[in-house]
Design a protein around this motif. Sequence first.
Motif, PDB file in Angstrom:
ATOM      1  N   UNK A  73       0.804  -1.222   0.000  1.00  0.00           N
ATOM      2  CA  UNK A  73       0.000   0.000   0.000  1.00  0.00           C
ATOM      3  C   UNK A  73       0.836   1.270   0.000  1.00  0.00           C
ATOM      4  N   UNK A  74       2.136   1.165   0.210  1.00  0.00           N
ATOM      5  CA  UNK A  74       2.959   2.375   0.150  1.00  0.00           C
ATOM      6  C   UNK A  74       3.387   2.606  -1.297  1.00  0.00           C
ATOM      7  N   UNK A  75       3.390   3.855  -1.735  1.00  0.00           N
ATOM      8  CA  UNK A  75       3.669   4.147  -3.149  1.00  0.00           C
ATOM      9  C   UNK A  75       5.116   3.875  -3.534  1.00  0.00           C
ATOM     10  N   UNK A  76       5.304   3.713  -4.831  1.00  0.00           N
ATOM     11  CA  UNK A  76       6.621   3.434  -5.378  1.00  0.00           C
ATOM     12  C   UNK A  76       6.826   4.335  -6.599  1.00  0.00           C
ATOM     13  N   UNK A  77       7.981   4.975  -6.634  1.00  0.00           N
ATOM     14  CA  UNK A  77       8.271   5.908  -7.725  1.00  0.00           C
ATOM     15  C   UNK A  77       9.664   5.607  -8.260  1.00  0.00           C
ATOM     16  N   UNK A  78       9.777   5.477  -9.581  1.00  0.00           N
ATOM     17  CA  UNK A  78      11.075   5.119 -10.152  1.00  0.00           C
ATOM     18  C   UNK A  78      11.113   5.502 -11.629  1.00  0.00           C
ATOM     19  N   UNK A  79      12.307   5.476 -12.184  1.00  0.00           N
ATOM     20  CA  UNK A  79      12.496   5.701 -13.619  1.00  0.00           C
ATOM     21  C   UNK A  79      12.603   4.334 -14.287  1.00  0.00           C
ATOM     22  N   UNK A  93       9.036   8.192 -16.204  1.00  0.00           N
ATOM     23  CA  UNK A  93       8.827   8.242 -14.762  1.00  0.00           C
ATOM     24  C   UNK A  93       7.550   7.479 -14.433  1.00  0.00           C
ATOM     25  N   UNK A  94       7.629   6.606 -13.432  1.00  0.00           N
ATOM     26  CA  UNK A  94       6.490   5.769 -13.045  1.00  0.00           C
ATOM     27  C   UNK A  94       6.154   6.017 -11.589  1.00  0.00           C
ATOM     28  N   UNK A  95       4.860   6.154 -11.289  1.00  0.00           N
ATOM     29  CA  UNK A  95       4.397   6.296  -9.908  1.00  0.00           C
ATOM     30  C   UNK A  95       3.281   5.279  -9.670  1.00  0.00           C
ATOM     31  N   UNK A 151      12.669   6.701  -6.143  1.00  0.00           N
ATOM     32  CA  UNK A 151      12.616   8.144  -5.940  1.00  0.00           C
ATOM     33  C   UNK A 151      11.650   8.510  -4.819  1.00  0.00           C
ATOM     34  N   UNK A 152      11.944   9.575  -4.067  1.00  0.00           N
ATOM     35  CA  UNK A 152      11.032  10.004  -2.997  1.00  0.00           C
ATOM     36  C   UNK A 152       9.799  10.691  -3.576  1.00  0.00           C
TER      37      UNK A 152
END
Length: 253
Positions: A73-79, A93-95, A151-152
């Motif tokens: 349930x916590x988000x994830x952000x990355x290239x 960029x993916x969120x 990424x934060x």
Amino acid sequence: MALQGLEQGLEFTKIQSYAGKILNNLSEAHRAELLKKIAADLKKSQQKHIKAQQQPDGEPYPKRKAQRPRIALHPLKFIYDAYDTGKYRKARLVYLSTWRIYKSGKKEENSQGKFITGFDEINPQSNNHEEIFLWDKIFRLPTDSKKMWFLPKDSRDHDREAHEVDHEKFNLSRPMFQKIRTARFLKSGIDAAAGEAWVGFLGKVANLAETHQNGLTEKYRKKIKRYPVRKLLGLNYDDEQRILNYIIDTVEK
């Protein structure tokens, strides 16, 4: 003559009833040679029907139930390295507000290895379906290739939509029991003194085999789960005919 496993194996009383007298008249060396052939043959036949995901009688194994995946349930952000055709590459960029992770064996056919699925909130075209993101294509610094650099979150991410209820159930489509059917876990041998051949599983794997063989219950994720009967070991008509042929060939020598 009996065919049995050390812990979870085959019963061979059917053949014994009409072949026992013949075997008792064989010399010890011929009897041992025959038992080795039978044990090796039946081990291969068990491996074959397990690989085909079938009961010994040819009926397919009951399918696994579709399951609701365990969702982070916590988000994830990355290239993400979206395209890699050798000549043209395009990163994006993916969120993912919610996501789930899978790991399939690298030796399996068409395996994708480790990957993440989720709804990309930045790319509007993917809001209606889950996308697959291969673990090896998530961007990371070349100086530390083993570490993923996620990424934060920033202020633009706070109002993004969550999809925790939209993740669909999935079927575990990978073949079952492919590891335990190998020679490491499925054993065969003979007891020359008792005039017996055996095929079966050993140790902890025997407990797993027994659970599926007899449709027993087992504790799974703090709940009691009953498994459908999936016969891992058993004789069919073709097995019996081959065994009888081995016996006849030995007597005729």
